[in-house]
Design a protein around this motif. Structure first.
Motif, PDB file in Angstrom:
ATOM      1  N   LEU A 245       0.838  -1.115  -0.188  1.00 44.41           N
ATOM      2  CA  LEU A 245      -0.242   0.209  -0.014  1.00 44.41           C
ATOM      3  C   LEU A 245       0.559   1.329   0.254  1.00 44.41           C
ATOM      4  CD1 LEU A 245      -3.180   1.041  -0.169  1.00 44.41           C
ATOM      5  CD2 LEU A 245      -2.535   1.151   2.991  1.00 44.41           C
ATOM      6  N   SER A 246       1.742   1.446   0.381  1.00 46.60           N
ATOM      7  CA  SER A 246       2.639   2.234   1.078  1.00 46.60           C
ATOM      8  C   SER A 246       3.383   2.645  -1.153  1.00 46.60           C
ATOM      9  CB  SER A 246       4.092   2.433   2.235  1.00 46.60           C
ATOM     10  OG  SER A 246       4.567   0.890   1.341  1.00 46.60           O
ATOM     11  N   ASP A 247       3.664   1.620  -1.600  1.00 49.09           N
ATOM     12  CA  ASP A 247       4.128   1.792  -2.838  1.00 49.09           C
ATOM     13  C   ASP A 247       3.108   2.468  -4.028  1.00 49.09           C
ATOM     14  OD1 ASP A 247       6.520   1.487  -2.001  1.00 49.09           O
ATOM     15  OD2 ASP A 247       6.163  -0.700  -1.860  1.00 49.09           O
ATOM     16  N   ALA A 248       1.361   1.880  -3.145  1.00 50.86           N
ATOM     17  CA  ALA A 248       1.065   2.180  -4.598  1.00 50.86           C
ATOM     18  C   ALA A 248       0.500   3.705  -5.035  1.00 50.86           C
ATOM     19  CB  ALA A 248      -0.690   1.391  -3.617  1.00 50.86           C
ATOM     20  N   LEU A 249       0.809   4.829  -4.016  1.00 53.58           N
ATOM     21  CA  LEU A 249       0.815   5.812  -4.236  1.00 53.58           C
ATOM     22  C   LEU A 249       2.086   6.228  -5.548  1.00 53.58           C
ATOM     23  CD1 LEU A 249       0.101   8.140  -0.843  1.00 53.58           C
ATOM     24  CD2 LEU A 249      -0.851   7.880  -3.146  1.00 53.58           C
ATOM     25  N   CYS A 250       2.993   5.854  -5.164  1.00 52.61           N
ATOM     26  CA  CYS A 250       4.643   6.616  -5.853  1.00 52.61           C
ATOM     27  C   CYS A 250       4.070   4.875  -7.164  1.00 52.61           C
ATOM     28  CB  CYS A 250       5.452   5.392  -5.492  1.00 52.61           C
ATOM     29  SG  CYS A 250       5.666   6.719  -3.721  1.00 52.61           S
ATOM     30  N   ARG A 251       3.304   4.341  -7.333  1.00 51.16           N
ATOM     31  CA  ARG A 251       3.276   4.183  -8.318  1.00 51.16           C
ATOM     32  C   ARG A 251       2.127   4.299  -9.103  1.00 51.16           C
ATOM     33  NH1 ARG A 251       4.485  -2.174  -6.858  1.00 51.16           N
ATOM     34  NH2 ARG A 251       6.943  -1.590  -6.098  1.00 51.16           N
ATOM     35  N   ASN A 252       1.131   4.801  -8.789  1.00 50.48           N
ATOM     36  CA  ASN A 252       0.009   5.365  -9.033  1.00 50.48           C
ATOM     37  C   ASN A 252      -1.136   4.501  -9.083  1.00 50.48           C
ATOM     38  OD1 ASN A 252      -1.626   7.566 -10.283  1.00 50.48           O
ATOM     39  ND2 ASN A 252      -0.722   7.767 -12.152  1.00 50.48           N
ATOM     40  N   GLU A 253      -1.136   3.123  -8.425  1.00 57.78           N
ATOM     41  CA  GLU A 253      -2.024   2.306  -8.652  1.00 57.78           C
ATOM     42  C   GLU A 253      -3.769   2.359  -8.126  1.00 57.78           C
ATOM     43  OE1 GLU A 253      -0.557  -0.815  -6.507  1.00 57.78           O
ATOM     44  OE2 GLU A 253       1.217  -0.107  -8.646  1.00 57.78           O
ATOM     45  N   PHE A 254      -4.214   3.681  -7.687  1.00 60.52           N
ATOM     46  CA  PHE A 254      -5.129   4.493  -7.245  1.00 60.52           C
ATOM     47  C   PHE A 254      -5.682   5.039  -8.647  1.00 60.52           C
ATOM     48  CE2 PHE A 254      -2.980   4.673  -3.251  1.00 60.52           C
ATOM     49  CZ  PHE A 254      -3.826   3.128  -1.976  1.00 60.52           C
ATOM     50  N   VAL A 255      -7.305   4.932  -8.344  1.00 62.59           N
ATOM     51  CA  VAL A 255      -8.347   5.016  -9.555  1.00 62.59           C
ATOM     52  C   VAL A 255      -9.805   5.309  -9.094  1.00 62.59           C
ATOM     53  CG1 VAL A 255      -6.899   3.732 -11.444  1.00 62.59           C
ATOM     54  CG2 VAL A 255      -9.349   2.833 -10.228  1.00 62.59           C
ATOM     55  N   LEU A 256      -9.948   6.226 -10.289  1.00 63.57           N
ATOM     56  CA  LEU A 256     -10.993   7.114  -9.303  1.00 63.57           C
ATOM     57  C   LEU A 256     -12.430   6.813  -9.990  1.00 63.57           C
ATOM     58  CD1 LEU A 256     -10.542  11.099  -7.783  1.00 63.57           C
ATOM     59  CD2 LEU A 256     -10.745   8.258  -6.814  1.00 63.57           C
ATOM     60  N   PHE A 257     -13.398   5.955  -9.023  1.00 59.75           N
ATOM     61  CA  PHE A 257     -14.906   5.715 -10.039  1.00 59.75           C
ATOM     62  C   PHE A 257     -15.445   7.293  -9.404  1.00 59.75           C
ATOM     63  CE2 PHE A 257     -14.668   1.385 -11.687  1.00 59.75           C
ATOM     64  CZ  PHE A 257     -13.787   1.283 -12.158  1.00 59.75           C
ATOM     65  N   TYR A 258     -17.203   7.429 -10.088  1.00 60.24           N
ATOM     66  CA  TYR A 258     -17.671   8.494 -10.257  1.00 60.24           C
ATOM     67  C   TYR A 258     -19.294   7.761 -10.212  1.00 60.24           C
ATOM     68  CZ  TYR A 258     -14.324  11.152 -11.307  1.00 60.24           C
ATOM     69  OH  TYR A 258     -12.280  11.694 -11.041  1.00 60.24           O
ATOM     70  N   GLN A 259     -19.742   7.631  -9.227  1.00 58.94           N
ATOM     71  CA  GLN A 259     -21.146   7.519  -9.515  1.00 58.94           C
ATOM     72  C   GLN A 259     -22.343   8.727  -9.890  1.00 58.94           C
ATOM     73  OE1 GLN A 259     -23.039   5.367  -5.955  1.00 58.94           O
ATOM     74  NE2 GLN A 259     -24.157   4.664  -6.875  1.00 58.94           N
TER      75      GLN A 259
END
Length: 904
Positions: free
Chosen positions: A659-673
């Motif tokens: 999880l600590s590397d996910a921000l650096c690797r840009n692994e988070f995405v946003l979904f919109y409802q």
């Protein structure tokens, strides 16, 4: 003429003289007896009246002191309420907020003793929430300047029972002010009712400086009746058929100026005088009769003796032969003399026995209490005074219930009395309370005593303090079940607690864990520094282990360098690893030994009931095996015995690491409802929802990683990324569509409560992304807002000042107080999906949803319903005039590209 005939007594004439003399003596005796009896009766009545007056005085003092205790309890609660307004985030509290809290407490007043309540802060501010009925500058001045428990206000003539309490801020520990509270004694109806239940006087008046302030009784005390010559306090004075007595009250061991004037009945004196008159008549006639009888007997004996002497003398003159000696009369006098000597000897022996008994009573080590058959104390010895702390005059006339500690229930005392009635004695252990409130154990023996006629007359209790015996027993018990070096539970006590915990877990179907610890390379410290320093190290380790565990956990030393921990009632297996990591971190800190710092490593094995074993012995064995596996794996760590749990926890550990590397690797995405206006059914906004997209394309939902992010401190960075990405996308859609588009972003509880720069962060993001503030809505959960309402209101006010809208998310699932909700500067209320998903099948959910919509409309808030999935729910929400909805009925959460294609 015979000369001896002249010497013969004249019975009639001498008897008359003796009767007259006896009559005069009888009259004199009656006069003296009457005077003495009258004085004795009056003394008896005065003693009884003083005893009753002293009892009533103690009752009044007890009532006033109980009021002071009630005031003290109320002050402590009020000071806690004020102290909560001062925290690390709010070092200077709002005076209005404090006033509102104190006013609510004053109006609620659970003890019923608060008449005056005010707070004087160190900054000079005075907060007074006293009712207008009692509000007075003079009373306030007296309350805040007079430190005594009983105070008098000269300007108003008011007597106050008062207490004060220093208030300490919870965050800094500094003194922030003093809070004062008081009860008005003057014309206090509640106090009058309590006095009426406790005292036995015909009437009583409380006075201050000869001015009545409180009175009660069936007959009022007329001041004109008690005026007259000066009589010292504590001595009764008679007026008509009543006695009056003044007693100065002692409050909290301090003599006050408050005077209690009591009106007591004189019926006892009247009864005693009537008995005296009847007794005098009886004694008069009995004396006359007795005197007559004595005179007749004396005349007979005198005549007989004188005749005998005359006959012997006459015979001596007439006959030359000596008269014969008759020893009868002399023998009678000798017998009488011996009887008098015997009686005197018996009297002296009785006095000697009484002196011996009195000496034994006064010097006995055991306490002795003597009561009558009604249980009223008549005498106690000095040992009883020393044990109880009460003085003799405080106990005479009281019931032994004065010693009661509430340690025993009513059944205990019923059995005691039943034994006394049936067998005439009782013996056992009793826990009493001293005058200072300390509870202590006694070994008591109570016996029933009889008088000379064999009729029961008294109860005698003999007792001795067994506190030292109890302490010795507790010490031996502690030594038997605790380790002598570390004072931790030993193997025996741990096994007992583990057996109980296993039985409890089996019955309630819960889990527990056993952690087996072994100090790595402890032998090296023992060999190099010696056992003395080895023992010190073990003591330091035991203290650190206790600081890591919960209160309900048990930490024990099995022996040597082995420790074991019991964790009952585990809800989340992650709690086990949290504790193990905390122990590793604590023990890695330096240990000061022999002037040097040493680092200690520990290997731990963990086993869980019922996954790994179902008996205490197997749990300990499996934990030991797991501990040795930890040593084999390199020491300074922990090993789980169960493979299934180990796999789950390892996955969590792996997730936390990635999880600590996910921000650096840009692994988070946003979904919109989409969020839809229910009246026009147009999409007017969207809620941004985060997803974690792993390199393999797998999506991880926020409920799986957000708790981990909060634990490891990454949540603030994730929230900041979500805010920037959502605002950037909202501004992009706004520019494409040419209209304002509302974007809703969730704030975590951690960020909302602890991020001191939240408002500035939001302002910076809006400036960088170019999104107008009115297009941004920040959603905060109900529970996050209610954790610290005042701080939450302050933050929301600053955010709304920027133009940002606030939405209360998951409304209805927390514990909101409507008095706070109405003060929230929020624009939206979001109905939690749990109240929408079962509409129209669940009438309770329909009622709750309708109530929230009505509440939001009345508070000028727009209501958004979450989780809408079918047309019936839409119809219900339209019927109750809900403004906005979101849910699968209008669209599932989707990526930005798909959202643009579908709604733009």
């Amino acid at each position: 003429m015979n000369p001896f005939f002249i010497l013969r007594p004249r019975p009639l004439k001498m008897t008359t003289y003796l009767m007259a003399i006896a009559f005069l003596f009888a009259v004199l005796f009656i006069v003296l007896l009457s005077g003495y009896s009258y004085l004795d009766n009056r003394k008896t009545v005065v003693v009884e009246i003083r005893k009753n007056a002293h009892h009533n005085q103690r009752m009044v003092e007890a009532v006033l002191e109980q009021r002071l205790k009630t005031l003290d309890t109320a002050l402590k609660n009020a000071s806690q309420i004020v102290a909560k307004h001062y925290s690390a985030s709010t070092p200077v509290a709002s005076h209005q907020a404090i006033t509102n809290s104190l006013m609510a407490f004053y109006e609620r007043d659970p003890g019923g003793a608060l008449d005056l309540l005010c707070l004087k802060l160190n900054d000079g501010a005075m907060i007074d929430v006293t009712s207008p009925f009692f509000a007075s500058p003079q009373l306030q001045h007296t309350l805040t300047t007079n430190p005594s428990a009983l105070a008098y206000c000269p300007g108003t003539g008011t007597v106050l029972l008062q207490q004060q309490e220093k208030i300490t801020a919870l965050s800094s520990g500094r003194i922030i002010g003093t809070i004062y509270a008081a009860t008005v004694v003057n014309d206090n109806l509640e106090l009058l009712q309590e006095l009426e239940q406790r005292i036995t006087a015909e009437a009583i008046t409380l006075q201050w400086n000869n001015q009545p302030i409180l009175g009660h009784g069936r007959n009022a005390i007329n001041q004109s009746q008690i005026e007259g010559e000066f009589i010292p306090e504590g001595f009764p004075r008679q007026a008509g058929e009543f006695f009056y007595i003044d007693n100065r009250l002692t409050i909290n061991n301090q003599i006050s100026d408050l005077l209690a004037t009591q009106k007591l009945s004189g019926d006892l004196l009247t009864q005693l005088n009537e008995s005296l008159r009847q007794g005098i008549l009886s004694v008069f006639f009995a004396t006359l009769i007795s005197a007559g009888g004595v005179i007749i007997i004396f005349r007979y004996l005198t005549q007989r003796s004188l005749n005998t002497v005359l006959q012997m003398t006459e015979a001596a003159f007439r006959n030359t032969e000596p008269a014969r000696y008759k020893p009868t009369l002399v023998s009678e006098f000798n017998i009488l003399g011996h009887s008098i000597v015997d009686l005197d000897h018996q009297r002296k022996e009785s006095e000697k026995q009484l002196l011996l008994s009195s000496s034994v009573f006064d010097n006995a080590v055991e306490g002795i209490v003597i009561t009558n058959l009604d249980g009223i104390i008549e005498q106690v010895n000095p040992a009883c005074e020393a044990m109880s702390g009460y003085r003799l005059k405080e106990l005479i006339g009281e019931n032994p219930r004065i010693f009661r500690s509430d340690h025993h229930n009513s059944a205990f005392y019923q059995q005691m009395w039943q034994s006394l009635i049936e067998e005439g004695r009782w013996e056992g252990e009793v826990w009493n309370r001293r005058k200072n409130g300390e509870v202590y154990p006694l070994n008591v023996s109570i016996s029933r005593c009889t008088n000379s006629a064999g009729i029961p007359s008294h109860y005698v209790a003999i007792f001795h303090d067994i506190s030292e015996i109890k302490r010795s027993e507790e010490k031996l018990q502690h030594q038997a079940y605790h380790d002598a070096l570390t004072n931790l539970p030993n193997r025996k006590l741990f096994h007992d607690r583990l057996s109980v915990a296993v039985a409890h877990a089996r019955q309630h179907k819960t889990k527990l864990a056993v952690i087996y610890l072994d100090i790595d390379n402890f032998k090296y410290i023992n060999d190099s520094l010696g056992h003395h320093y080895g023992d010190k190290l073990l003591q330091q380790i035991s203290e650190r282990l206790l600081s890591c565990t919960r209160q309900e956990d048990t930490t024990a030393r099995l022996g040597g360098d082995e420790f074991i921990i019991l964790m009952p009632e585990i809800e989340d297996p992650h709690d086990i690893t949290v504790l193990c990591r905390r122990i590793l971190k604590q023990l890695e800190l330096p240990h000061a030994l022999s002037g040097r710092d040493y680092t200690v490593n520990v290997s731990m094995g963990v086993t869980v009931f019922p996954d790994d074993a179902d008996t205490p012995e197997d749990l300990i064995k499996n934990a030991d095996i797991a501990m040795y596996r930890a040593k084999e794996a390199g020491k300074n760590g922990y090993q789980l015995f169960t493979a299934a749990m180990q796999q789950t926890i390892m996955q969590r550990i792996e997730l936390e690491a990635r999880l600590s590397d996910a921000l650096c690797r840009n692994e988070f995405v946003l979904f919109y409802q989409p969020q839809v206006d229910l009246e026009s059914e147009h999409v007017i906004g969207a809620e941004a929802l985060i997803r974690w997209q792993k390199p393999d394309g797998q999506l991880v939902y926020p409920d799986e990683f957000i708790p981990i992010a909060e634990e490891c401190g990454l949540i603030t960075q994730i929230d900041h990324w979500v805010l920037k990405a959502a605002c950037r996308q909202a501004n992009k859609w706004r520019e494409q569509s040419g209209r304002n588009f509302k974007m809703s972003v969730n704030l975590s509880s951690e960020q909302f409560a602890k991020d001191q720069e939240l408002v500035q962060r939001v302002k910076n993001v809006l400036n960088k992304t170019g999104l107008p503030a009115e297009c941004l809505t920040l959603e905060v959960t109900e529970n996050a807002v209610m954790s610290d309402t005042e701080s939450a209101i302050a933050i929301m006010t600053q955010l709304t000042a920027l133009g940002v809208s606030i939405a209360i998310d998951d409304f209805g699932t927390g514990y909101s107080s409507l008095s706070y909700v109405k003060n929230f500067p929020a624009r939206y209320l979001k109905i939690d999906r749990s109240f929408v998903k079962d509409i129209p099948g669940d009438s309770d959910d329909m009622a709750i949803a309708a109530s929230i919509i009505s509440l939001g409309r009345n508070l000028n808030m727009e209501v958004i319903a979450e989780g809408v999935e079918d047309q019936t729910q839409i119809d219900f929400l339209k019927q109750h005039r809900c403004q906005q909805v979101q849910g699968y009925f209008y669209g599932k959460p989707c990526a930005a590209e798909f959202f643009s294609q579908q709604f733009f």
